[in-house]
Design a protein around this motif. Sequence first.
Motif, PDB file in Angstrom:
ATOM      1  N   VAL A 235       0.819  -1.352  -0.011  1.00 25.77           N
ATOM      2  CA  VAL A 235       0.102   0.025   0.078  1.00 25.77           C
ATOM      3  C   VAL A 235       0.998   1.209  -0.006  1.00 25.77           C
ATOM      4  O   VAL A 235       1.770   1.424   0.941  1.00 25.77           O
ATOM      5  CB  VAL A 235      -0.980  -0.053   1.093  1.00 25.77           C
ATOM      6  N   GLU A 236       0.708   2.054  -0.995  1.00 25.04           N
ATOM      7  CA  GLU A 236       1.681   3.215  -1.214  1.00 25.04           C
ATOM      8  C   GLU A 236       0.595   4.355  -1.216  1.00 25.04           C
ATOM      9  O   GLU A 236      -0.380   4.691  -1.871  1.00 25.04           O
ATOM     10  CB  GLU A 236       2.336   3.270  -2.342  1.00 25.04           C
ATOM     11  N   ILE A 237       0.849   5.440  -0.311  1.00 29.35           N
ATOM     12  CA  ILE A 237       0.136   6.633  -0.218  1.00 29.35           C
ATOM     13  C   ILE A 237       1.211   7.789  -0.420  1.00 29.35           C
ATOM     14  O   ILE A 237       2.262   7.854  -0.189  1.00 29.35           O
ATOM     15  CB  ILE A 237      -0.789   6.689   1.155  1.00 29.35           C
ATOM     16  N   PHE A 238       0.723   8.930  -0.844  1.00 30.38           N
ATOM     17  CA  PHE A 238       1.376  10.105  -1.078  1.00 30.38           C
ATOM     18  C   PHE A 238       1.301  11.311  -0.025  1.00 30.38           C
ATOM     19  O   PHE A 238      -0.050  11.709  -0.184  1.00 30.38           O
ATOM     20  CB  PHE A 238       1.137  10.638  -2.543  1.00 30.38           C
ATOM     21  N   GLU A 239       2.213  11.745   0.295  1.00 23.66           N
ATOM     22  CA  GLU A 239       1.991  12.696   1.506  1.00 23.66           C
ATOM     23  C   GLU A 239       1.284  14.213   0.931  1.00 23.66           C
ATOM     24  O   GLU A 239       0.407  14.453   1.707  1.00 23.66           O
ATOM     25  CB  GLU A 239       3.499  13.119   2.096  1.00 23.66           C
ATOM     26  N   ASP A 240       1.532  14.540  -0.395  1.00 25.66           N
ATOM     27  CA  ASP A 240       0.851  15.598  -0.558  1.00 25.66           C
ATOM     28  C   ASP A 240      -0.452  15.742  -1.183  1.00 25.66           C
ATOM     29  O   ASP A 240      -1.193  16.406  -1.668  1.00 25.66           O
ATOM     30  CB  ASP A 240       1.674  16.293  -2.046  1.00 25.66           C
ATOM     31  N   LYS A 241      -0.984  14.187  -1.193  1.00 20.29           N
ATOM     32  CA  LYS A 241      -2.371  13.969  -1.603  1.00 20.29           C
ATOM     33  C   LYS A 241      -3.188  13.592  -0.399  1.00 20.29           C
ATOM     34  O   LYS A 241      -4.298  13.546  -0.766  1.00 20.29           O
ATOM     35  CB  LYS A 241      -2.415  12.938  -2.481  1.00 20.29           C
ATOM     36  N   VAL A 242      -2.449  13.356   1.018  1.00 16.26           N
ATOM     37  CA  VAL A 242      -3.243  13.016   2.147  1.00 16.26           C
ATOM     38  C   VAL A 242      -4.104  14.463   2.633  1.00 16.26           C
ATOM     39  O   VAL A 242      -3.187  15.313   3.100  1.00 16.26           O
ATOM     40  CB  VAL A 242      -2.561  12.469   3.080  1.00 16.26           C
ATOM     41  N   PRO A 243      -5.264  14.368   2.839  1.00 17.08           N
ATOM     42  CA  PRO A 243      -5.925  15.777   3.393  1.00 17.08           C
ATOM     43  C   PRO A 243      -5.593  15.744   4.768  1.00 17.08           C
ATOM     44  O   PRO A 243      -6.116  14.870   5.665  1.00 17.08           O
ATOM     45  CB  PRO A 243      -7.394  15.509   2.791  1.00 17.08           C
ATOM     46  N   VAL A 244      -5.061  16.880   5.040  1.00 15.91           N
ATOM     47  CA  VAL A 244      -4.870  17.039   6.735  1.00 15.91           C
ATOM     48  C   VAL A 244      -4.912  18.559   6.965  1.00 15.91           C
ATOM     49  O   VAL A 244      -4.382  19.491   6.254  1.00 15.91           O
ATOM     50  CB  VAL A 244      -3.292  16.698   7.121  1.00 15.91           C
ATOM     51  N   ARG A 245      -5.703  18.967   7.758  1.00 17.87           N
ATOM     52  CA  ARG A 245      -5.950  20.422   8.215  1.00 17.87           C
ATOM     53  C   ARG A 245      -4.464  21.104   8.528  1.00 17.87           C
ATOM     54  O   ARG A 245      -3.528  20.158   9.363  1.00 17.87           O
ATOM     55  CB  ARG A 245      -6.756  20.594   9.378  1.00 17.87           C
ATOM     56  N   GLU A 246      -4.498  22.458   7.947  1.00 12.41           N
ATOM     57  CA  GLU A 246      -3.114  23.085   8.162  1.00 12.41           C
ATOM     58  C   GLU A 246      -2.742  23.165  10.077  1.00 12.41           C
ATOM     59  O   GLU A 246      -1.430  22.835  10.425  1.00 12.41           O
ATOM     60  CB  GLU A 246      -2.828  24.274   7.728  1.00 12.41           C
ATOM     61  N   ASP A 247      -3.786  23.202  10.615  1.00 11.99           N
ATOM     62  CA  ASP A 247      -3.878  23.501  12.227  1.00 11.99           C
ATOM     63  C   ASP A 247      -3.375  22.133  12.773  1.00 11.99           C
ATOM     64  O   ASP A 247      -2.647  21.938  13.755  1.00 11.99           O
ATOM     65  CB  ASP A 247      -4.898  24.264  12.541  1.00 11.99           C
TER      66      ASP A 247
END
Length: 330
Positions: A235-247
């Motif tokens: 399973v590979e995920i991409f950090e720039d595609k993972v939705p995370v709130r800035e705060d």
Amino acid sequence: MKKIEIGHGSGGRLTRELIQKVFLKYFNSEELKPLEDAAYIRLKNHNTALTTDSYVVRPLFFPGGDIGKLSVCGTVNDLAVSGAVPGYLSIGIILEEGFPIGSLEDIVKSIGETSRNAGVRIAAGDTKVVEKGKCDGVYINTTGIGEIARPLFPDNISPGDAVIATGTLGDHGTAIALARDEFAIKSRVESDCAPLNGLLTPLFEIEGLKWMRDPTRGGAATVLAELSDLTGLGVEIFEDKVPVREDVRFISDMLGYDPLYLANEGKALIIASDESAGKIVGILRKHSLGHNAAIIGNISSKFKGARLRTRIGGERLLDVLEEDMLPRIC
């Protein structure tokens, strides 16, 4: 009646008074009203899903929810990600002697409102009282029953399938951490605690839907690591595609947390065929709980395990959580 007494768990007059004045005020299903030893429920078919969970969250009330709302959402969501339509809940409540009746009523009201919003009926319940100091206010156990609409198994998953997150990750864990007042940090982060059946049920009709899971304790990283173990696939995920709130990202950096390992109580991870992934994301984004849905990675046969591809092109292995960063988050 201002505080819980030991007699409220006796099964006698005080117990009945508590049931009549607090619980039945907010739990008004026809199945529960007879107050018999078992409830009669109606199921359209014989394909039934059953789940149970217990809730010991601290604090009992937190931004975005409380232990009552959480107890309904957690069980409803376990059924929904399993391809079932939630129908009924049982509620078991353990109370500490001296617990304020007003706080109990707030929790019970929250359970009633959340169950109605989720379209589930409370069919059975139980209450016990323990001595002061033997319980941290309130503990809740819920059992849920639903009718299986779309069986989902990890062996449905194939190389090339897409990994989808229904929204931002790490909100609940962050909200709980800040609500404990152990850090002098002010933030507007709230728990994402919400019933997901309204968001996920429309996906049951899509042929390419393979598997779902709600990433609660251990977060998304633990779920994906376990999925790799179950399937023998990477399973590979991409950090720039993972939705995370800035705060959430900022607070995690300050406190040494990783949003991928923080709990969520209103999000799901979905595995779907590459061909159907875009359609699924489109459906999710039309719902208020899915505005931030995104394809965050894929399934591969070229390696085993779960890994994160970082923004700068590096690679980080994602393993099952070893130590709980935040005990009692649900």
